[in-house]
Design a protein around this motif. Structure first.
Motif, PDB file in Angstrom:
ATOM      1  N   ASP A 168      -7.522 -41.070 -11.316  1.00 16.51           N
ATOM      2  CA  ASP A 168      -7.140 -40.398 -12.584  1.00 16.51           C
ATOM      3  C   ASP A 168      -6.450 -40.955 -13.824  1.00 16.51           C
ATOM      4  OD1 ASP A 168      -6.630 -38.255 -14.461  1.00 16.51           O
ATOM      5  OD2 ASP A 168      -5.390 -36.973 -13.186  1.00 16.51           O
TER       6      ASP A 168
ATOM      7  N   GLN B 239      -5.727 -40.616 -16.507  1.00 15.38           N
ATOM      8  CA  GLN B 239      -4.816 -39.712 -17.515  1.00 15.38           C
ATOM      9  C   GLN B 239      -3.541 -39.535 -16.948  1.00 15.38           C
ATOM     10  OE1 GLN B 239      -6.384 -38.627 -20.387  1.00 15.38           O
ATOM     11  NE2 GLN B 239      -8.165 -39.563 -19.640  1.00 15.38           N
ATOM     12  N   THR B 240      -3.430 -39.614 -15.648  1.00 21.92           N
ATOM     13  CA  THR B 240      -2.121 -39.390 -15.110  1.00 21.92           C
ATOM     14  C   THR B 240      -1.353 -40.655 -14.382  1.00 21.92           C
ATOM     15  OG1 THR B 240      -2.882 -38.847 -12.701  1.00 21.92           O
ATOM     16  CG2 THR B 240      -2.372 -37.106 -14.594  1.00 21.92           C
TER      17      THR B 240
ATOM     18  N   SER C 198      -5.528 -42.834  -7.327  1.00 18.10           N
ATOM     19  CA  SER C 198      -5.321 -41.422  -7.661  1.00 18.10           C
ATOM     20  C   SER C 198      -6.746 -41.118  -8.558  1.00 18.10           C
ATOM     21  CB  SER C 198      -4.398 -41.168  -9.040  1.00 18.10           C
ATOM     22  OG  SER C 198      -4.684 -41.995 -10.071  1.00 18.10           O
TER      23      SER C 198
ATOM     24  N   THR D 109      -3.673 -46.293 -10.653  1.00 23.67           N
ATOM     25  CA  THR D 109      -5.023 -45.810 -11.343  1.00 23.67           C
ATOM     26  C   THR D 109      -6.147 -45.611 -10.389  1.00 23.67           C
ATOM     27  OG1 THR D 109      -4.240 -46.620 -13.440  1.00 23.67           O
ATOM     28  CG2 THR D 109      -6.655 -46.128 -13.144  1.00 23.67           C
TER      29      THR D 109
END
Length: 200
Positions: free
Chosen positions: A55, A57-58, A53, A50
């Motif tokens: 992100d 969401q991914t 990245s 997390t």
């Protein structure tokens, strides 16, 4: 919001020893050990990908990708490093591969203002949401090296020695990076709390 407080050194060492034993047993074909290995380290990998990245969401997809890669190459794992250190190195490669693919992939959105739509899709009422956003913002101000050292030691919970082995730099360098990261974030927090900053 996932807690960012690292466990004590003793409990972390015991957890690492268990995870490593499960990884070695899973390598020998024990499906229960493979399940325990995944459960023991899932939270660490999720937190790490997390932050790497940027992100959320991914992050779950990247975590699954990390474990898929790890289980696929478990036959090569010999236990020279802890299972957590080995797994985080795989997570780092998974994130790097994801970022490389994302950099060349066209971005498509069904709305003109996709950033606002994404912000509205987040659940702002969750406990600690504002603190999590503030932490993300503070981490974004750090250099890549300081951010990684801070995350590995303060969020994931690796020791300075483990982090040094993982990143390939001396322990003193890791300590320095963490110390400077802390100092920079504390300074930014103090500046944000001054009356002038609040008025702005």
């Amino acid at each position: 919001m996932i807690s960012v407080l690292p466990a004590s050194r003793e409990s972390r060492a015991a957890a690492d020893a268990s995870a490593t034993a499960w990884a070695l047993a899973a390598r020998g074909g024990d499906p229960d050990a493979a399940d325990r290995f995944v459960r023991a380290l899932h939270g660490d990998v999720l937190r790490y990908v997390t932050y790497l990245s940027g992100d959320p969401q991914t992050a779950h997809d990247l975590t699954q990708d990390t474990f898929a890669r790890a289980l696929g190459s478990l036959h090569r794992y010999e236990g020279r490093a802890s299972a957590r250190t080995w797994l985080l190195s795989i997570a780092r490669r998974a994130v790097a591969d994801h970022l490389r693919r994302a950099a060349v992939r066209p971005r498509i959105a069904d709305t003109v203002d996709w950033e606002t739509a994404l912000e509205r899709a987040q659940p702002p009422g969750l406990p600690g949401f504002e603190d999590g956003v503030a932490l993300f913002d503070l981490l974004d101000t750090l250099s890549d090296e300081r951010r990684e050292a801070f995350l590995l030691t303060q969020v994931v919970g690796l020791s300075y020695e483990e982090t040094a082995g993982f990143t390939g730099c001396p322990v003193g360098t890791v300590r320095s990076r963490v110390s400077r990261a802390r100092a920079a974030m504390e300074r930014l927090l103090r500046e944000a709390e001054t009356p002038g900053a609040l008025a702005a």
